[in-house]
Design an enzyme around this catalytic site. Structure first.
Site: not given
Lengths: 359, 359
Positions: B101, B130, B211, B225, B229, B327
Site C-alpha cells: 500500500t 517504507k 513520470g 524519501d 531509506k 519502477g
C-alpha cells in the site's frame, strides 16, 4: 560448533593474508559465522610444506612474524623443504583446500591438478586462481558435483567484491542476458592517467611504481587477464562454455594519449571492457576491447584501480556491482567468503534451492 | 514441491506487477526455484477484496485484463466491495502477506497494522512500504522473530536492486562501517538536468512529464524519501535505531542551476546523498544533504534515475551496488526476491547461519 580444517596451497600474498585474517579474527568469526577455522597444512614453492593436524593445528602467529622471503618450513615439526602438494592435498585430513598459487593462462597448471586432486579426495576447494576456472570451470564443477563437494572461486573475478555470488544468489527468478565490466585495475588506472595527459609509457611506469602493474604488464594492458575473467563469468553466469579462442581480445596499448584526450573532450571515456551477451538463439558472444563510453554509461565513472561489473537483466535492467579488483586482503576475503559459502551449502544440504515444507 | 499461498494487500502498480510476474512466469519459477506460488487473496482500497483458497486460487489473467481503474471485486465469487484488510490478513489461510500500500511517513499506517496483523497471525510478510520499516523496523523484526516468521523488505530501498540483501548476505566476516547512497531517482534526474542548463522548475516539470516525479514532488526533492531509506539502512546494516529526528535532512530545492553548473565546471557533481557512519564509540551519525562529489567518487557517475549505494567496509574498502531505484516491475521483483528469501529461510531452518556438521 562446526569446525573446518583448511589446507593452504601456495603461501604468497593471498593465502598469507587469509592466515592473517584467521589469526586476527578467528574468535570473532566463530561468534559471527558459527564455525571455527583451523589451518592444518600449508605448502609453498619456496618455503616447503608444513602439516599439523593435532591441537590447534598450525600456530599461525610465529609464521606470520617471519618475512615471506625468509620463511622455511624444513626445520619445523611437521615441516619439509618440499611443497609435496599432491601428498598434502590428497592425504592430509582437511575439509577445505584453499588454492592460491600463480595463474597459468595456458593450461592452468599446476593449479588445475591441485583442484582435481582435492575434489578426487572428497575435499571442498576454493581458489583465487583464474587458470583452472577459466580453462576447465564447467568440467571441474561437474566433477565437484559428482563428488558431493563445493568448488568456489569468487576471488577469480574482482577479488573479494561479490560478483559471482551476486549473480548466483541475488537474481533468482530473473534472467541475466549479458554483462560488461571493467575488470582490470591496472589498465583502468593507465587509461585515467592518459586522460590526465601522460604518455602510455609514463602511465604504465607510474602504475608499476604504485604497485598496480607488474614488472611485465602485458597480461593487464593487452587484455589477457580480462579475457580469462570474461570466460569465467560467461561460463558461470550465462551457462556458456567458452574457450580463449571464443573471446577476441584487444588491449589498450594501441590507444594513444591523444585518442583518449580527444574522446574526453567529447564527453567519452575509453575503458577496457570485457563483455558477453546471450543472443536469442542461445549463443553467447563475448569479447575484450577498449570502448569509448558515454558519460551516462554505468561504467564510465569507474575510476582508477576500482573495478565494476554491470549485469544486464530482464526484470531489473542493469545492476552494477563495483569494488576493489585486486589486493591481497581483498582477495583473501574472497576465500573467506567461499568458506562461508561452503558452510551454507553444508548446513542447508544441497545449498540454495531444494524442496521444502510441503514436500 | 513446496507451494506458498500469497495474500496481496494493495493492488496498485507493484502488487499488480507481482501478479503479472506470477501469471506470466509461474511455471518457470517453479522449475527454477523449487516452489509454486498461488494467490489466494487480494485487497484494494478501490476494488475491494477477493478471496479464493480452493483449486488454483485466484485466476489472475482475467483480473489483469481489466484496467486498474475499472477493477471491482464486488460482483465476483469470493469478492466484496470492502477491502476487509484486517479480516483477510488475519483469517484467510495464507503463508505470505505481500504488503504494497502507499507509504505514510508520519505513522506508517495503515501498513504498520497490516504488517503487525500478519505477524500476529503467524504469516510471513514482505513489504515495499517504507513507512512501517523506517519507523518501526527493529520492533517489527523482533516481533517476527518471536513469532517464527520472516519479515522482508528489500523493495523499500532501491526497488528490486539487491542492497539490503547484499548487506545481509555478502559481507559475512567483515564490518560495514557506513554507507552513502543516491537513493532518489527523481532528484538525481533533476540535478542532471540542472547541469544541462535547465532551471529547477523546468527540470522538475520535465521529470513529472517523464513520470519520474509525482504531482507533488516534495518528498523527492526535499529529501524526505531518502531520509526514510537512510533510517531503514542504518537500522538494518549498522544496527542503529534511528528515528526521523536523528537524520537531519536537506533537499535540493535550495540549489540553483548556477550552483550546479559552476561545480560541474570544476569537475564536481552535486548529488543528493543519504549517508550514515558508525563512529568508534558505536554511535551512528546519519544525514541527507546535497554534496558536491569529485569525479572519482563512486557515486559521482550515477546519472539520471539510476540509484547506487556505496558500502564502506573494513576488508574490501568501498563496494557499490547500482541499479533501478523505482519502477513497478522492478519493485515487484523485490517482493519476489523476498519470497525467495522466505523460502530459503524455511528450507534451511533458521536461515543463513546455524551450527552444522559437527554440532
Amino acid at each position: 560448533m562446526a569446525r573446518y580444517d583448511i589446507a593452504l596451497i601456495g603461501f604468497g600474498g593471498v593465502n598469507r593474508a587469509l592466515a592473517e585474517l584467521i589469526a586476527a579474527r578467528g574468535d570473532g568469526l566463530e561468534a559471527e559465522l558459527g564455525f571455527a577455522l583451523r589451518v592444518v597444512a600449508i605448502t609453498d614453492l619456496r618455503a616447503g610444506s608444513l602439516v599439523r593436524t593435532d591441537g590447534d593445528g598450525i600456530a599461525l602467529a610465529p609464521l606470520l612474524a617471519v618475512a615471506p622471503d625468509g620463511l622455511d618450513f624444513s626445520g619445523m615439526p611437521g615441516g619439509s623443504p618440499e611443497p609435496r602438494n599432491e601428498w598434502v592435498i590428497r592425504e592430509v585430513p582437511a575439509d577445505i583446500v584453499a588454492e592460491a598459487t600463480f595463474t597459468n593462462p595456458t593450461d592452468g597448471e599446476p593449479a588445475l591438478s591441485h583442484v582435481r586432486w582435492a575434489i578426487e579426495a572428497g575435499k571442498h576447494v576454493c581458489t583465487t586462481n583464474k587458470g583452472p576456472v577459466a580453462l576447465h570451470g564447467p568440467a571441474l564443477k561437474e566433477l565437484a558435483r559428482q563428488a558431493g563437494v563445493s568448488f568456489e572461486f569468487e576471488g577469480t573475478v574482482m577479488s573479494g567484491t561479490p560478483v559471482l555470488r551476486t549473480a548466483r544468489r541475488m537474481f533468482g527468478g530473473l534472467a541475466v542476458n549479458g554483462f560488461e565490466g571493467i575488470m582490470n585495475g591496472t589498465s583502468n588506472y593507465v587509461l585515467g592517467r592518459l586522460e590526465s595527459g601522460l604518455s602510455f609509457a609514463d602511465a604504465v611506469a607510474e602504475a608499476q611504481t604504485l604497485g598496480y602493474a607488474e614488472a611485465d604488464p602485458t597480461a593487464d594492458v593487452e587484455g589477457y587477464d580480462v579475457q580469462l575473467k570474461v570466460m569465467i563469468l560467461a561460463n558461470e553466469v550465462l551457462g556458456a562454455e567458452l574457450t580463449r579462442a571464443d573471446v577476441p581480445c584487444t588491449g589498450i596499448s594501441a590507444l594513444t594519449a591523444e585518442d583518449v584526450r580527444r574522446a574526453a573532450s567529447e564527453g567519452l571515456r575509453w575503458k577496457l571492457v570485457g563483455s558477453a551477451e546471450r543472443h536469442a538463439d542461445g549463443t553467447v558472444v563475448a569479447r575484450v576491447a577498449p570502448v569509448a563510453l558515454p558519460a551516462e554509461h554505468p561504467l564510465a565513472g569507474v575510476s582508477g584501480p576500482t573495478n565494476a561489473l554491470a549485469f544486464h537483466t530482464d526484470l531489473l535492467g542493469t545492476v552494477t556491482v563495483g569494488g576493489p579488483g585486486a589486493g591481497r586482503t581483498e582477495t583473501a576475503y574472497a576465500l573467506l567468503s567461499d568458506v562461508i559459502g561452503i558452510h551454507h551449502r553444508a548446513v542447508s544440504g544441497t545449498g540454495i534451492l531444494q524442496e521444502a515444507r510441503r514436500g
